[in-house]
Design an enzyme around this catalytic site. Structure first.
Site, PDB file in Angstrom:
ATOM      1  N   ARG A   1      33.941  18.041  39.868  1.00  0.00           N
ATOM      2  CA  ARG A   1      32.829  17.913  38.910  1.00  0.00           C
ATOM      3  C   ARG A   1      31.566  17.624  39.721  1.00  0.00           C
ATOM      4  NH1 ARG A   1      30.126  13.939  36.143  1.00  0.00           N
ATOM      5  NH2 ARG A   1      29.555  14.414  33.995  1.00  0.00           N
TER       6      ARG A   1
ATOM      7  N   LYS B   1      27.274  10.159  43.744  1.00  0.00           N
ATOM      8  CA  LYS B   1      27.543   8.789  43.270  1.00  0.00           C
ATOM      9  C   LYS B   1      27.151   7.728  44.292  1.00  0.00           C
ATOM     10  CE  LYS B   1      30.805   9.800  39.614  1.00  0.00           C
ATOM     11  NZ  LYS B   1      32.178   9.830  39.143  1.00  0.00           N
TER      12      LYS B   1
HETATM   13  C1  9MG Z   1      31.277  11.814  32.805  1.00  0.00           C
HETATM   14  N1  9MG Z   1      31.694  11.580  34.182  1.00  0.00           N
HETATM   15  C2  9MG Z   1      30.955  11.009  35.164  1.00  0.00           C
HETATM   16  N2  9MG Z   1      31.667  10.942  36.291  1.00  0.00           N
HETATM   17  C3  9MG Z   1      32.872  11.486  36.018  1.00  0.00           C
HETATM   18  C4  9MG Z   1      34.038  11.709  36.751  1.00  0.00           C
HETATM   19  O1  9MG Z   1      34.150  11.308  38.012  1.00  0.00           O
HETATM   20  N3  9MG Z   1      35.083  12.300  36.154  1.00  0.00           N
HETATM   21  C5  9MG Z   1      34.999  12.675  34.843  1.00  0.00           C
HETATM   22  N4  9MG Z   1      36.086  13.271  34.303  1.00  0.00           N
HETATM   23  N5  9MG Z   1      33.917  12.485  34.089  1.00  0.00           N
HETATM   24  C6  9MG Z   1      32.881  11.896  34.671  1.00  0.00           C
END
Ligand code: 9MG
Length: 277
Positions: A256, A222
């Site tokens: 994630r 990010k």
């Molecule tokens: C779809 N998406 C993109 N970034 C995310 C994040 O940090 N958490 C979750 N749950 N979904 C995300």
């Protein structure tokens, strides 16, 4: 946290931190947009992430990057359904990243084991729909919407506000009939937050974990990592792995990520050190 996350026909033990691999079937996601837009490329990518040890696969057909253009449900489904069909036999629980009840309904009918909703089931009917299934849900915090969220995020106390929001959404899910063991909460790094907000939330993630639900953390590639390291998304692997480790050390149970193999290795080292204590 120990315990079990119930998601569809799967029960995931939470003794070790789990790795959710990202499968974006979008032309415009911030890191991998367009790379797996073709369904066969997305299926191949998902297969690779499963081989690398993903515990969950998160399939999304609408970008949530800041400023992303909305996609209608029909188009979102056309993107994700061939992928859901192509990965159904992998034996890995599939999460579907969507905010739309129409998409949730079809995804659940196609075996989705989790709904990952960056709006925490805000759409009318979404909560009831997911509660009536046996899927898990990831309730994420976002200030604003993807179109506007980075304009001027403002909080008096970001951790308290995010925690209270997640507690209220989880309570609404329980009141709607969902077992606590199906609920995951997520502070939503990068969603209506400055770099300082993201860092404060990461540093104090334990204050979210005390809610008693598994915490999911998504820092992978990010822009906050770009602001910290000065690197473009393609060069943020080390930063992504670092934040995954820090998140798990501070209470996250699911990370994630785009880079499953590197994250699994780093988490295995962390777990080995913890066992040696
Ligand atoms: C779809 N998406 C993109 N970034 C995310 C994040 O940090 N958490 C979750 N749950 N979904 C995300």
């Amino acid at each position: 946290m120990t315990g079990i996350l119930r998601c569809g026909r799967f029960e995931l033990a939470l003794e070790r931190a789990l790795v959710m691999g990202v499968v974006n079937v979008t032309p415009d996601s911030f890191y991998d947009g367009g790379r797996h837009f073709d369904p066969s490329a997305a299926v191949a990518h998902a297969r690779r992430l499963a081989e690398e040890g993903a515990d969950l696969l998160d399939v999304g057909g609408e970008s949530t990057r800041p400023g992303a253009a909305p996609v209608v449900a029909e188009d979102e489904l056309a993107r994700i359904l061939p992928v859901l069909e192509g990965i159904a036999g992998l034996g890995v629980p599939v999460s579907v990243d969507t905010t739309k009840p129409e998409v949730m309904r079809v995804a659940l009918a196609h075996g989705a084991a989790m709904i990952n909703d960056v709006t925490a089931l805000a759409a009318p009917g979404a909560l009831e729909l997911v509660a009536g299934s046996d899927a898990a849900v990831c309730l994420m915090h976002m200030q604003g919407s993807p179109r506007t969220m980075q304009a001027e995020p403002t909080y008096a106390d970001v951790v308290a506000e995010v925690r209270d929001f997640l507690a209220a959404r989880a309570a609404a899910c329980v009141a709607g009939g969902m077992a606590r063991s199906r609920i995951v909460v997520d502070p939503g790094f990068g969603f209506g937050k400055t770099v300082a907000h993201n860092l404060t939330l990461l540093a104090r993630l334990g204050e979210i974990a005390v809610l008693g639900f598994p915490v999911l953390a998504g820092w992978s590639r990010k822009s906050s990592l770009g602001r910290i390291t000065g690197r473009p998304a393609e060069e943020r692997l080390a930063g992504s792995v670092a934040t995954a480790l820090i998140a798990v050390q501070r209470g996250a149970r699911i990370v994630r990520v785009h880079d499953v193999a590197a994250t699994r290795d780093a988490l295995a080292v962390l777990a080995a050190v913890e066992r040696a204590q």
